[in-house]
Design an enzyme around this catalytic site. Sequence first.
Site, mmCIF file in Angstrom:
data_model
loop_
_atom_site.group_PDB
_atom_site.id
_atom_site.type_symbol
_atom_site.label_atom_id
_atom_site.label_comp_id
_atom_site.label_asym_id
_atom_site.label_seq_id
_atom_site.Cartn_x
_atom_site.Cartn_y
_atom_site.Cartn_z
ATOM 1 N N HIS A 1 -7.060 0.619 -5.160
ATOM 2 C CA HIS A 1 -5.898 -0.086 -5.679
ATOM 3 C C HIS A 1 -5.829 -1.468 -5.027
ATOM 4 O O HIS A 1 -6.571 -1.767 -4.086
ATOM 5 C CB HIS A 1 -4.595 0.691 -5.422
ATOM 6 C CG HIS A 1 -4.256 0.837 -3.971
ATOM 7 N ND1 HIS A 1 -4.758 1.857 -3.186
ATOM 8 C CD2 HIS A 1 -3.481 0.090 -3.138
ATOM 9 C CE1 HIS A 1 -4.303 1.740 -1.961
ATOM 10 N NE2 HIS A 1 -3.527 0.667 -1.895
ATOM 11 N N SER B 1 -4.092 -7.653 -1.089
ATOM 12 C CA SER B 1 -4.858 -6.757 -0.227
ATOM 13 C C SER B 1 -5.566 -5.728 -1.100
ATOM 14 O O SER B 1 -4.930 -5.034 -1.897
ATOM 15 C CB SER B 1 -3.937 -6.052 0.784
ATOM 16 O OG SER B 1 -4.654 -5.114 1.554
ATOM 17 N N HIS C 1 0.819 -1.224 0.000
ATOM 18 C CA HIS C 1 0.000 0.000 0.000
ATOM 19 C C HIS C 1 0.853 1.275 0.000
ATOM 20 O O HIS C 1 0.415 2.316 0.513
ATOM 21 C CB HIS C 1 -0.943 0.022 1.206
ATOM 22 C CG HIS C 1 -1.970 -1.060 1.185
ATOM 23 N ND1 HIS C 1 -3.072 -1.032 0.365
ATOM 24 C CD2 HIS C 1 -2.045 -2.222 1.889
ATOM 25 C CE1 HIS C 1 -3.807 -2.118 0.566
ATOM 26 N NE2 HIS C 1 -3.203 -2.858 1.484
#
Length: 605
Positions: free
Chosen positions: A139, A116, A48
């Site tokens: 995303h 994720s 992330h």
Amino acid sequence: MVQAPSVYVCGFVERPDAPPKDACLHLDPLTVKSQLPLKKPLPLTVEHLPDAPVGSVFGLYQSRAGLFSAASITSGVFLSLLDSIYHDCDIAQSQRLPLPREPKLEALHAWLPSLSLASLHPDIPQTTADGGKLSFFDHVSICALGRRRGTTAVYGTDLAWVLKHFSDLEPSIAAQIENDANAAKRESGCPEDHPLPLTKLIAKAIDAGFLRNRVETLRQDRGVANIPAESYLKASDAPDLQKPDKALQSPPPASTDPDTMLSGNAGEGATACGGSAAAGQDLISVPRNTFMTLLQTNLDNKPPRQTPLPYAAPLPPFSHQAIATAPSYGPGAGAVAPAGGYFTSPGGYYAGPAGGDPGAFLAMDAHTYHPHPHPPPAYFGLPGLFGPPPPVPPYYGSHLRADYVPAPSRSNKRKRDPEEDEEGGGLFPGEDATLYRKDIAGLSKSVNELQHTLQALRRETLSYGHTGVGYCPQQGPCYTHPGPYGFQPHQSYEVPRYVPHPPPPPTSHQAAQAQPPPPGTQAPEAHCVAESTIPEAGAAGNSGPREDTNPQQPTTEGHHRGKKLVQASASGVAQSKEPTTPKAKSVSAHLKSIFCEELLNKRVA
């Protein structure tokens, strides 16, 4: 079948059969259906990190098993970094299945084995103030461990080989993924290579090393995703790091041993450190205190070792011919025989058949010394008449011949080490000390002893109420003497034990209330609430106003974009953004409040 120099990564990003524990991670099926298919590809990042894009997600697909993601890694800088990592990583090089060597794939499965999905928080409205709509999917990231279960990633250079590992995926969806991959390859131009933030990547890798039960959770994710064993996944393998050319060398030091590096995870410790000794058995981790308690209980429950009783020789036969008169008592009766001999009794001793006459009784002078070392035996029933008595065995118990049996040996009992949680030395960063491991039995025992002591003092104080010293009425004020024997402000009872002179007469407003008790009744106990009031809030040590530990959820548009997203990575920044729940009250403050309540209840009773 699609062949490409890039690396494909596919996997489920949400499984309805394994719902997450956090409510913010739940995805509304109607909302997901309204956002599919994707209008444009989503970024593919690492952990992330917005400044670490490595590819793109060309499709999200809703199947019967869950939401499925298909992406491709096209960053040349990142792929070159994977080759360098593979040559220096022993875990990435470990392989037990007959699969071709793929350095990039094996490094990815060892480093970033999960997916994720970053989506909009359910409490944030999708419609903005100007009438626009926010994108629900932001995303997808490849990470060390996802917060949703079943989000295992499978990497490969052949897309069909990757999709073959997901048995829960429908064939129609697999064919659609291949078509979308071909279209994305034709539309995309030359990928742009961005420099990677290596410092942030190393920091995320360190954070992932302290995730509790990470390897066990990865095994669970692999089982939920129903992925077969023919893959490059490292989650269920116990790698054999023993190389053939180093078999005869000494083992490496502890600081560089890969098994030692894996021992920080509970699941890996059961496989990597257990190794061949476990032989495939399931191992569990037991706390040290519990293990020592079980071991000591096992030692205490063992039966004591019984020592064999010594063999006792039979006593000689009793003969009435050996009976003689009782010995005389004289000044020399208490003489001590020198070493090597013995004294005879004043009347002589029985010689036995060896002396000629079977009933002969040899008379000797009193306390005659005989040089031979063995005195004649003393017959049963008359000890001391015919020689010195035999040594009496020591008396232990109710039997004359009972031997001493030692207690169970406690030599193997070692002193307990101090609790590491109390000192704070055995905690990893981010972990909270488990305060409830303290032994509360000792504290409860102290509270019980104090209660018994207070009851005894109360009975003793009530006994003084009948001697004419006086008492305070139940609702009246307490008498306090100014002298050295007066009532102290911090005492627990109002009536003094000794008053040298009668108390002064009550005032006018006290005379109407102070009435003597009826004959035959006991004086009620006075209550001094103002002198011994123990505020319950003060016992816990919180005198000031508490701070608000539950910040409000940001709902305005002016906040940062990162605060509106739900990142499903266990080592990401989402955990620090979410409001934390207040910590539990400490054990000491809880016990203090219980003790104060017990004191107040005893006094009111």
